[in-house]
Motif scaffolding. Structure first.
Motif, PDB file in Angstrom:
ATOM      1  N   CYS A   7     -30.526 -35.412   8.858  1.00 12.71           N
ATOM      2  CA  CYS A   7     -31.917 -34.984   8.848  1.00 12.71           C
ATOM      3  C   CYS A   7     -32.854 -36.464   8.858  1.00 12.71           C
TER       4      CYS A   7
ATOM      5  N   SER B   6     -27.376 -41.582   5.035  1.00  9.91           N
ATOM      6  CA  SER B   6     -28.237 -42.612   4.607  1.00  9.91           C
ATOM      7  C   SER B   6     -28.830 -42.236   3.625  1.00  9.91           C
TER       8      SER B   6
ATOM      9  N   GLY C 268     -24.103 -38.335   2.489  1.00  7.51           N
ATOM     10  CA  GLY C 268     -22.514 -38.286   2.923  1.00  7.51           C
ATOM     11  C   GLY C 268     -22.178 -37.584   4.259  1.00  7.51           C
TER      12      GLY C 268
ATOM     13  N   TYR D 133     -38.989 -41.269  21.957  1.00  4.92           N
ATOM     14  CA  TYR D 133     -37.990 -40.902  20.662  1.00  4.92           C
ATOM     15  C   TYR D 133     -36.880 -42.136  20.460  1.00  4.92           C
TER      16      TYR D 133
HETATM   17  C1  LIG Z   1     -30.423 -40.231  15.861  1.00  2.00           C
HETATM   18  S1  LIG Z   1     -30.678 -40.025  14.068  1.00  2.00           S
HETATM   19  C2  LIG Z   1     -31.595 -38.656  14.049  1.00  2.00           C
HETATM   20  C3  LIG Z   1     -32.342 -38.413  12.475  1.00  2.00           C
HETATM   21  C4  LIG Z   1     -33.331 -37.172  12.582  1.00  2.00           C
HETATM   22  N1  LIG Z   1     -32.610 -35.886  12.793  1.00  2.00           N
HETATM   23  C5  LIG Z   1     -34.301 -37.326  13.427  1.00  2.00           C
HETATM   24  O1  LIG Z   1     -34.640 -36.995  14.496  1.00  2.00           O
HETATM   25  O2  LIG Z   1     -35.369 -38.216  13.152  1.00  2.00           O
HETATM   26  C6  LIG Z   1     -29.126 -39.510  13.676  1.00  2.00           C
HETATM   27  C7  LIG Z   1     -28.933 -39.155  12.261  1.00  2.00           C
HETATM   28  O3  LIG Z   1     -27.813 -38.790  11.884  1.00  2.00           O
HETATM   29  C8  LIG Z   1     -27.254 -39.386  10.665  1.00  2.00           C
HETATM   30  N2  LIG Z   1     -25.944 -39.116  10.786  1.00  2.00           N
HETATM   31  C9  LIG Z   1     -24.924 -39.418  11.934  1.00  2.00           C
HETATM   32  N3  LIG Z   1     -23.643 -39.074  11.710  1.00  2.00           N
HETATM   33  C10 LIG Z   1     -23.629 -38.538  10.241  1.00  2.00           C
HETATM   34  C11 LIG Z   1     -22.628 -37.936   9.547  1.00  2.00           C
HETATM   35  N4  LIG Z   1     -21.422 -37.883  10.200  1.00  2.00           N
HETATM   36  N5  LIG Z   1     -23.124 -37.028   8.529  1.00  2.00           N
HETATM   37  C12 LIG Z   1     -24.177 -37.139   8.098  1.00  2.00           C
HETATM   38  N6  LIG Z   1     -25.189 -37.982   8.756  1.00  2.00           N
HETATM   39  C13 LIG Z   1     -24.851 -38.261   9.897  1.00  2.00           C
HETATM   40  C14 LIG Z   1     -27.551 -40.642  10.649  1.00  2.00           C
HETATM   41  O4  LIG Z   1     -27.498 -41.382   9.537  1.00  2.00           O
HETATM   42  C15 LIG Z   1     -29.041 -40.458  11.490  1.00  2.00           C
HETATM   43  O5  LIG Z   1     -29.856 -40.526  10.265  1.00  2.00           O
END
Ligand SMILES: C[S@@+](CC[C@H](N)C(=O)[O-])C[C@H]1O[C@@H](n2cnc3c(N)ncnc32)[C@H](O)[C@@H]1O
Length: 375
Positions: free
Chosen positions: A191, A215, A243, A357
Motif C-alpha cells: 500500500c 516499509s 512485512g 507515476y
Molecule cells: C511501486 S510501489 C507502489 C506503492 C503504492 N501501491 C502506490 O501505488 O503508491 C510498490 C510497493 O510494494 C511494496 N512491496 C514490494 N514487495 C512487497 C512484499 N513482498 N510485501 C509487501 N510489500 C511489498 C513496496 O514496499 C512498495 O511500497
C-alpha cells in the motif's frame, strides 16, 4: 525471502544449473573477490572501487577461467541481448551447455558486464549487477532515498481505479440486495504511503481497511494521513501490517472471520516470479468467497515505461530494469490467461495511462483488473 532473490535463483534453475544455490554463492564470492561487494558482514565503504575498476578484474577473471567457446559467446552476447532478441536466461543456458558444470558463473557474468560497460551500457550494467549481486533488494532503503524511490513518498490523488472499484461494489450492492453486500473490508498489498488507501477509507461502502507493506516508514505515513478520516468515521477499522504480504495472505487465509471482501494491489505484483505470482493468486483465492470476493489489481503492462529497458531476463516481457529490479510487463492476453488459469472470473479489464507515476512526464501503462474466484 525477497522476490528479487527468488527471481535471481530462478534464473539459474531455468538455465539448468544443477545446484542454483551453489552457483549464486560462488557468484557472490567472486563479486567480493573483484571488489564489487564488501567482505562478508561489512558495509559498503566510501572508498569502494568504481564499477569500472571491479569489472576490469571481472574481465581478467573471464580470461583466466573460461574456455574459448564461452569467451566467444561473451563476444556475441551484447549484440544478441540488445539487437537480436536474446535474453539472459538463454545466454546462461548456452554457456552452461558449452562449459558444463565447471562453468565459473562469476567469470561469465562479470565478463559479460565488462563487455556491456565497454559498449556504453553503463546504466544497464549497473542494474544487472545490482540484480545479480546485491543480496537483498531493500524497499526500506528505497523509501529512505527519495531520488531512487520514483515518488513512492510523494502524496498523490487516489487512482481512478479506486473509484471504478468502488462503483463496482456500489452497483453490486444495489443490484443484489439479498446478498447483503452493503459494506466491504479491503486488504491492500503493497500500500505504500496510502495514496489509494485514502480513497477507500473515505467511502461509505468501506467498513474496514488493512494495509500491508514491507516499509514501516511508509505505513507510519499512511497512519498519519488517515487520522482525519478516522475522526470523521469512528466506526471504520484500520490496520497496517509491516512485512511480506505474501506471508500475510497465507496467515490470514487460515483465520476465521477475517472478513476481507476485496484484495487490492497497485503496482506491486510485477516484481514476482511466475511461481510466486501463482502462489499469491492461490492465497488470495483461499481468502475470498467464491463468486463474491473481489481481487482488483493494477499492474504495469506491455508498452509501459521501463518495458524493454535494461537487460532482458526472459523474452519478451521480463526485464532487469536499470534500478536493478526485475519487472514483468504482461500483455492483455497474458493477464487473461493468468486469471483464468488461477481460477478467477474476469469482471473488468481496462488499460489505463498513468502519466508521471514512475517518472515525471512519462507514461506508465497499467492493466486495471477486477476478478473473483470462480464458484
Ligand atoms: C511501486 S510501489 C507502489 C506503492 C503504492 N501501491 C502506490 O501505488 O503508491 C510498490 C510497493 O510494494 C511494496 N512491496 C514490494 N514487495 C512487497 C512484499 N513482498 N510485501 C509487501 N510489500 C511489498 C513496496 O514496499 C512498495 O511500497
Amino acid at each position: 525471502m525477497s522476490q528479487d532473490y527468488t527471481r535471481r535463483r530462478d534464473l539459474f534453475v531455468d538455465a539448468h544449473f544443477a545446484d542454483p544455490d551453489a552457483s549464486l554463492h560462488s557468484l557472490i564470492c567472486d563479486g567480493r573477490s573483484i571488489g564489487l561487494l564488501p567482505p562478508e558482514g561489512e558495509a559498503v565503504h566510501e572508498s569502494a572501487p568504481s564499477l569500472e575498476e571491479c569489472l576490469e578484474k571481472g574481465a581478467a577473471l573471464a580470461q583466466e577461467r573460461l574456455g574459448s567457446h564461452a569467451l566467444r559467446l561473451l563476444e556475441l552476447a551484447p549484440e544478441w541481448l540488445a539487437d537480436r532478441r536474446g535474453d539472459l536466461s538463454t545466454l546462461l543456458w548456452l554457456a552452461k551447455h558449452q562449459e558444463g558444470e565447471s562453468l565459473s558463473v562469476g567469470a561469465f557474468v562479470f565478463g559479460l558486464a565488462h563487455r556491456l560497460l565497454k559498449q556504453g551500457q553503463s546504466r544497464e550494467t549497473a542494474g544487472l549487477m545490482r540484480f545479480l549481486c546485491s543480496t537483498d533488494f531493500d524497499f526500506g532503503q528505497l523509501y529512505a532515498e527519495p531520488g531512487l524511490a520514483y515518488g513512492f513518498f510523494r502524496p498523490r490523488e487516489p487512482n481512478p481505479f479506486v473509484w471504478k472499484i468502488l462503483q463496482h461494489v456500489n452497483d453490486r450492492a444495489l443490484r443484489f440486495p439479498d446478498l447483503e453486500l452493503d459494506s466491504i473490508k479491503v486488504l491492500e498489498l503493497g500500500c505504500g504511503i496510502g495514496n489509494d488507501a485514502l480513497g477507500f477509507l473515505g467511502h461509505d461502502r468501506v467498513a474496514g481497511y488493512v494495509g500491508t507493506d514491507l516499509s514501516p516508514e511508509a505505513l507510519s505515513l499512511l497512519g498519519q494521513r488517515a487520522a482525519p478520516v478516522r475522526e470523521q468515521r469512528p466506526t471504520l477499522s484500520l490496520e497496517t501490517r509491516a512485512g511480506d504480504f505474501s506471508s500475510f495472505l497465507s496467515d490470514l487465509a487460515g483465520r476465521q472471520g477475517h472478513g476481507i471482501g476485496l484484495v487490492y494491489s497497485y503496482s506491486s505484483l510485477h516484481y514476482f516470479s511466475s511461481e510466486e505470482l501463482r502462489e499469491i493468486f492461490h492465497r488470495v483465492k483461499l481468502l475470498l468467497e467464491p463468486g463474491l470476493g473481489l481481487f482488483a489489481f493494477g499492474i504495469k503492462g506491455e508498452g509501459s515505461i521501463w518495458d524493454g529497458q535494461g537487460v532482458p531476463l526472459y523474452r519478451p516481457d521480463v526485464w532487469i530494469n536499470c534500478d536493478g529490479q526485475s519487472r514483468w510487463f504482461p500483455s492483455r492476453d497474458a493477464i487473461v490467461a493468468l486469471t483464468d488459469r488461477m481460477g478467477f472470473e474476469l469482471r473488468l479489464h481496462e488499460w489505463y495511462e498513468h502519466w508521471g507515476y514512475s517518472e515525471d512526464g512519462e507514461k506508465d501503462l497499467f492493466h486495471y483488473v477486477i476478478c473473483s474466484p470462480r464458484r
